[in-house]
Design a protein around this motif. Structure first.
Motif, PDB file in Angstrom:
ATOM      1  N   VAL A 235       0.846  -1.194   0.000  1.00 10.84           N
ATOM      2  CA  VAL A 235       0.000   0.000   0.000  1.00 10.84           C
ATOM      3  C   VAL A 235       0.880   1.241   0.000  1.00 10.84           C
ATOM      4  O   VAL A 235       1.832   1.343   0.776  1.00 10.84           O
ATOM      5  CB  VAL A 235      -0.920   0.008   1.244  1.00 10.84           C
ATOM      6  CG1 VAL A 235      -1.751   1.285   1.290  1.00 10.84           C
ATOM      7  CG2 VAL A 235      -1.816  -1.225   1.252  1.00 10.84           C
ATOM      8  N   GLU A 236       0.561   2.174  -0.893  1.00 11.31           N
ATOM      9  CA  GLU A 236       1.311   3.436  -0.958  1.00 11.31           C
ATOM     10  C   GLU A 236       0.830   4.391   0.130  1.00 11.31           C
ATOM     11  O   GLU A 236      -0.367   4.490   0.401  1.00 11.31           O
ATOM     12  CB  GLU A 236       1.100   4.117  -2.307  1.00 11.31           C
ATOM     13  CG  GLU A 236       1.657   3.358  -3.485  1.00 11.31           C
ATOM     14  CD  GLU A 236       1.282   4.020  -4.808  1.00 11.31           C
ATOM     15  OE1 GLU A 236       1.851   3.654  -5.830  1.00 11.31           O
ATOM     16  OE2 GLU A 236       0.400   4.908  -4.796  1.00 11.31           O
ATOM     17  N   ALA A 237       1.788   5.077   0.740  1.00 12.52           N
ATOM     18  CA  ALA A 237       1.459   6.162   1.664  1.00 12.52           C
ATOM     19  C   ALA A 237       2.172   7.405   1.145  1.00 12.52           C
ATOM     20  O   ALA A 237       3.271   7.742   1.572  1.00 12.52           O
ATOM     21  CB  ALA A 237       1.898   5.823   3.083  1.00 12.52           C
ATOM     22  N   MET A 248      -8.700   8.052   3.484  1.00 10.62           N
ATOM     23  CA  MET A 248      -9.353   7.983   2.171  1.00 10.62           C
ATOM     24  C   MET A 248      -8.405   7.394   1.126  1.00 10.62           C
ATOM     25  O   MET A 248      -8.821   6.622   0.263  1.00 10.62           O
ATOM     26  CB  MET A 248      -9.809   9.388   1.745  1.00 10.62           C
ATOM     27  CG  MET A 248     -10.793  10.054   2.694  1.00 10.62           C
ATOM     28  SD  MET A 248     -12.228   9.016   3.110  1.00 10.62           S
ATOM     29  CE  MET A 248     -12.916   8.705   1.479  1.00 10.62           C
ATOM     30  N   SER A 249      -7.129   7.755   1.212  1.00 10.70           N
ATOM     31  CA  SER A 249      -6.136   7.186   0.295  1.00 10.70           C
ATOM     32  C   SER A 249      -6.024   5.679   0.498  1.00 10.70           C
ATOM     33  O   SER A 249      -5.989   4.909  -0.473  1.00 10.70           O
ATOM     34  CB  SER A 249      -4.775   7.849   0.531  1.00 10.70           C
ATOM     35  OG  SER A 249      -3.763   7.216  -0.217  1.00 10.70           O
ATOM     36  N   ILE A 255      -7.352  -1.164   1.313  1.00 15.95           N
ATOM     37  CA  ILE A 255      -6.450  -1.695   2.333  1.00 15.95           C
ATOM     38  C   ILE A 255      -7.121  -2.701   3.261  1.00 15.95           C
ATOM     39  O   ILE A 255      -6.464  -3.587   3.823  1.00 15.95           O
ATOM     40  CB  ILE A 255      -5.856  -0.530   3.161  1.00 15.95           C
ATOM     41  CG1 ILE A 255      -4.685  -1.018   4.026  1.00 15.95           C
ATOM     42  CG2 ILE A 255      -6.921   0.145   4.028  1.00 15.95           C
ATOM     43  CD1 ILE A 255      -3.949   0.088   4.755  1.00 15.95           C
ATOM     44  N   LEU A 256      -8.441  -2.593   3.416  1.00 16.89           N
ATOM     45  CA  LEU A 256      -9.127  -3.471   4.360  1.00 16.89           C
ATOM     46  C   LEU A 256      -9.300  -4.898   3.843  1.00 16.89           C
ATOM     47  O   LEU A 256      -9.515  -5.820   4.639  1.00 16.89           O
ATOM     48  CB  LEU A 256     -10.501  -2.895   4.718  1.00 16.89           C
ATOM     49  CG  LEU A 256     -10.523  -1.590   5.518  1.00 16.89           C
ATOM     50  CD1 LEU A 256     -11.956  -1.195   5.838  1.00 16.89           C
ATOM     51  CD2 LEU A 256      -9.707  -1.703   6.792  1.00 16.89           C
ATOM     52  N   LYS A 257      -9.186  -5.090   2.548  1.00 15.20           N
ATOM     53  CA  LYS A 257      -9.440  -6.424   1.978  1.00 15.20           C
ATOM     54  C   LYS A 257      -8.486  -7.480   2.536  1.00 15.20           C
ATOM     55  O   LYS A 257      -8.943  -8.510   3.063  1.00 15.20           O
ATOM     56  CB  LYS A 257      -9.355  -6.361   0.455  1.00 15.20           C
ATOM     57  CG  LYS A 257      -9.656  -7.697  -0.219  1.00 15.20           C
ATOM     58  CD  LYS A 257      -9.566  -7.587  -1.734  1.00 15.20           C
ATOM     59  CE  LYS A 257      -9.786  -8.942  -2.397  1.00 15.20           C
ATOM     60  NZ  LYS A 257      -9.640  -8.846  -3.875  1.00 15.20           N
ATOM     61  N   PRO A 258      -7.158  -7.283   2.446  1.00 16.80           N
ATOM     62  CA  PRO A 258      -6.266  -8.321   2.997  1.00 16.80           C
ATOM     63  C   PRO A 258      -6.347  -8.430   4.525  1.00 16.80           C
ATOM     64  O   PRO A 258      -6.182  -9.521   5.077  1.00 16.80           O
ATOM     65  CB  PRO A 258      -4.866  -7.868   2.550  1.00 16.80           C
ATOM     66  CG  PRO A 258      -4.998  -6.432   2.177  1.00 16.80           C
ATOM     67  CD  PRO A 258      -6.397  -6.236   1.736  1.00 16.80           C
ATOM     68  N   ILE A 259      -6.636  -7.310   5.192  1.00 16.84           N
ATOM     69  CA  ILE A 259      -6.771  -7.356   6.654  1.00 16.84           C
ATOM     70  C   ILE A 259      -7.990  -8.188   7.037  1.00 16.84           C
ATOM     71  O   ILE A 259      -7.927  -9.064   7.917  1.00 16.84           O
ATOM     72  CB  ILE A 259      -6.886  -5.927   7.224  1.00 16.84           C
ATOM     73  CG1 ILE A 259      -5.588  -5.146   6.981  1.00 16.84           C
ATOM     74  CG2 ILE A 259      -7.212  -5.972   8.717  1.00 16.84           C
ATOM     75  CD1 ILE A 259      -5.670  -3.677   7.380  1.00 16.84           C
ATOM     76  N   ALA A 260      -9.119  -7.912   6.365  1.00 16.01           N
ATOM     77  CA  ALA A 260     -10.365  -8.629   6.657  1.00 16.01           C
ATOM     78  C   ALA A 260     -10.231 -10.119   6.346  1.00 16.01           C
ATOM     79  O   ALA A 260     -10.736 -10.976   7.085  1.00 16.01           O
ATOM     80  CB  ALA A 260     -11.512  -8.025   5.862  1.00 16.01           C
ATOM     81  N   LYS A 261      -9.518 -10.435   5.272  1.00 16.63           N
ATOM     82  CA  LYS A 261      -9.345 -11.839   4.879  1.00 16.63           C
ATOM     83  C   LYS A 261      -8.538 -12.589   5.925  1.00 16.63           C
ATOM     84  O   LYS A 261      -8.918 -13.686   6.358  1.00 16.63           O
ATOM     85  CB  LYS A 261      -8.652 -11.905   3.517  1.00 16.63           C
ATOM     86  CG  LYS A 261      -8.429 -13.330   3.009  1.00 16.63           C
ATOM     87  CD  LYS A 261      -7.740 -13.318   1.649  1.00 16.63           C
ATOM     88  CE  LYS A 261      -7.479 -14.755   1.163  1.00 16.63           C
ATOM     89  NZ  LYS A 261      -6.776 -14.741  -0.153  1.00 16.63           N
ATOM     90  N   GLU A 262      -7.434 -12.002   6.353  1.00 13.51           N
ATOM     91  CA  GLU A 262      -6.549 -12.683   7.290  1.00 13.51           C
ATOM     92  C   GLU A 262      -7.184 -12.804   8.681  1.00 13.51           C
ATOM     93  O   GLU A 262      -7.020 -13.824   9.358  1.00 13.51           O
ATOM     94  CB  GLU A 262      -5.229 -11.909   7.407  1.00 13.51           C
ATOM     95  CG  GLU A 262      -4.193 -12.549   8.302  1.00 13.51           C
ATOM     96  CD  GLU A 262      -3.695 -13.887   7.781  1.00 13.51           C
ATOM     97  OE1 GLU A 262      -3.343 -14.738   8.625  1.00 13.51           O
ATOM     98  OE2 GLU A 262      -3.684 -14.085   6.551  1.00 13.51           O
TER      99      GLU A 262
END
Length: 539
Positions: A235-237, A248-249, A255-262
């Motif tokens: 993820v770019e910051a 919002m960026s 960004i929540l997709k891989p967090i929610a999956k794991e």
């Protein structure tokens, strides 16, 4: 059971781990999750309360009176939640607890070691901070590889295997430098930082890349491969126009997709419409207002972090850019207040400790009062408001605070100990400073006066709750003289003077509390909002 997200930093400091952690927490909260936040500081100080603002930046004060790292302020401002002392702990606190328990015989004669005792204390504190939350976002201060951070790294490594932990997710914030001479982005520092984490036993599941320019897809794939994370977990910051645009960026990058999956959180759809509208008003506001910010720690503006952010919050709700005109109070002593404040729509005198620059602050207060410029004095700013009025309206020559002149003939401000001695108040909660003084710390009630600017600002609330951090109080001996001359007490707490206003002035308010500590993007502090609004209307 609570699930944990750990945010570590690599390559160098000041990459924005705190904003990263707060942004992720914000997105999770707006997805309906109950989110806790925790900052772990590796320094050996018990807390930052005795550290110079030039050394550490602002000391943030929680509702329950803890002096904490300024990142706790970011957490509260982003998540619109009041966190407690359990949301921040230091190496000093960990070792103090372990040593105290050992001295009391709590370890039954064991040899006390970093593993398991220090690490075990760290794990227990992390779990305590996570109680009652769906997710706890934990930010580890410092940089991977720092020797002082190793016990914390070992603690979070162990938590991966803890049966009492529902799940863990590791995020590594790191720098992607751009070498101008070569015209290339470099991933090697990040690779080495991730390798150091792996050596410790932690494999990050997401890399957040701090960079000045967008990363090409090929570079992101290379980074994902070399750091052993999925492509959607890089993820770019990028540098943002406002820190409040970072969530919002991140959302735009899913960004929540891989967090929610794991972490098995299901499908997350945060409602960020209100947030997005406020950010747009910060970035592209319709109006502008200039606030003269009078202080003495201007070499490090982080010393006033909560206050500058509170002005941004107020501006967003008024759709106006709050332009801060930084004014060094010592410079006022040399050049005069009018020379430095003439172009300002409002004057703000901030809190602080020590005598340096005090006379300049008093001159700024006199300028705002005489010239009918909207004025807000906070903590020391309120105390000096009384000193200025006593000298220039009551004619009490030599009036001062005992903080700056112990032998003043007119002690307008005195130590809280004097108040306690005189009043015998047993309900006033005070804290003993490590340096021997009595402090008023944390949240206290304040009763507002009917018809006052203060009550109007707080939408008619008779009692409000704000946070404090100070040793000195307004001396009630002079209250009748002040009120007879037009300075009215409009806020009180257990007999203490909390707020004063000046009659026949469009907007003039001094408050003993620190309103900036309760200001958030979505709910700005009422007194600061009213001040900025008054300054905006005075143009």
């Amino acid at each position: 059971m609570t699930k944990y997200i750990f945010v570590t930093g690599g390559v160098l400091s000041s990459l924005g781990k705190g904003i990263t952690a707060a942004s992720i927490g914000t997105l999770l909260k707006h997805s309906g999750k109950k989110v806790g936040m925790l900052k772990i500081d590796p320094y050996i100080n018990v807390d930052p309360g005795t550290m110079s603002p030039l050394e550490h930046g602002e000391v943030f004060v929680t509702k329950d009176g803890a002096e904490t790292d300024l990142d706790i302020g970011n957490y509260e401002r982003f998540l619109d939640t009041s966190y407690l002392k359990t949301s921040n702990f230091t190496t000093g606190q960990v070792y103090s607890s372990v040593i105290e328990r050992e001295r009391a015989g709590g370890y039954l004669g064991q040899t006390i070691q970093v593993i398991p005792h220090i690490v075990g204390e760290i794990v227990n504190r992390i779990k305590a901070a996570g109680e009652g939350h769906d997710i706890l976002v934990v930010e580890l201060g410092g940089t991977v590889g720092d020797i002082e951070g190793l016990p914390f790294m070992e603690a979070i490594r162990q938590m991966k295997h803890d049966d009492e932990v529902a799940g863990t997710f590791f995020i590594h914030v790191t720098l992607i430098p751009f070498i101008k001479a070569a015209g290339e982005l470099k991933s090697k520092p990040t690779q080495h930082s991730v390798q150091e984490l792996r050596r410790i036993g932690i494999t990050p599941q997401m890399v957040i890349a701090r960079c000045e320019n967008a990363l090409p897809k090929t570079f992101k794939k290379k980074l994902a491969m070399s750091c052993d994370v999925s492509n959607d977990s890089v993820v770019e910051a990028l540098d943002a126009a406002s820190i409040y645009d970072v969530p919002m960026s991140f959302l735009r990058q899913n960004i929540l997709k891989p967090i929610a999956k794991e972490l098995d959180l299901g499908e997350l759809e945060p409602d960020m419409e209100e947030w997005d509208n406020l950010v747009k008003k910060i970035v592209q506001p319709k109006g502008k207002v200039v606030i003269g910010f009078v202080g003495k720690y201007l070499a490090l503006k982080e010393s006033y972090k909560s206050l500058t952010e509170a002005l941004i919050h107020a501006g967003a709700h008024l759709d106006s850019r709050v332009e801060i005109c930084w004014v060094d109070s010592e410079e006022i002593e040399e050049k005069g207040a009018e020379a430095l404040l003439a172009d300002c729509d409002g004057v703000l005198v901030a809190g602080g400790f020590g005598s340096r620059g005090v006379e300049g602050k008093i001159q700024a207060i006199e300028y705002a009062r005489v010239n009918k410029v909207p004025y807000l004095g906070i903590c020391l700013g309120m105390q000096l408001t009384l000193v200025e009025y006593a000298r220039n309206v009551l004619g009490l020559e030599g009036a001062n605070s005992v903080e700056f002149d112990e032998n003043t003939p007119y002690p307008m401000i005195y130590l809280i100990d004097n108040f306690l001695d005189q009043s015998g108040d047993t309900q006033l909660r005070t804290h003993q400073s490590p340096m021997g003084g009595t402090l008023r710390l944390g949240e206290y009630p304040c009763d507002t006066k009917e018809g006052s600017l203060l009550r109007e600002a707080y939408n008619g609330d008779k009692t409000i709750f704000e946070r404090h951090r100070h040793r000195y109080e307004a001396n009630p001996t002079y209250r009748d003289q002040l009120e007879a001359a037009g300075m009215i007490v409009t806020g009180e707490s257990n007999g203490l003077i909390e707020a004063v206003e000046v009659k026949d002035h469009p907007w003039f308010l001094g408050v003993q509390f620190h309103p900036e500590f309760t200001s958030r993007l979505q709910t700005p502090n009422p007194s600061i909002l009213a001040f900025v609004d008054a300054a905006l209307k005075s143009e």
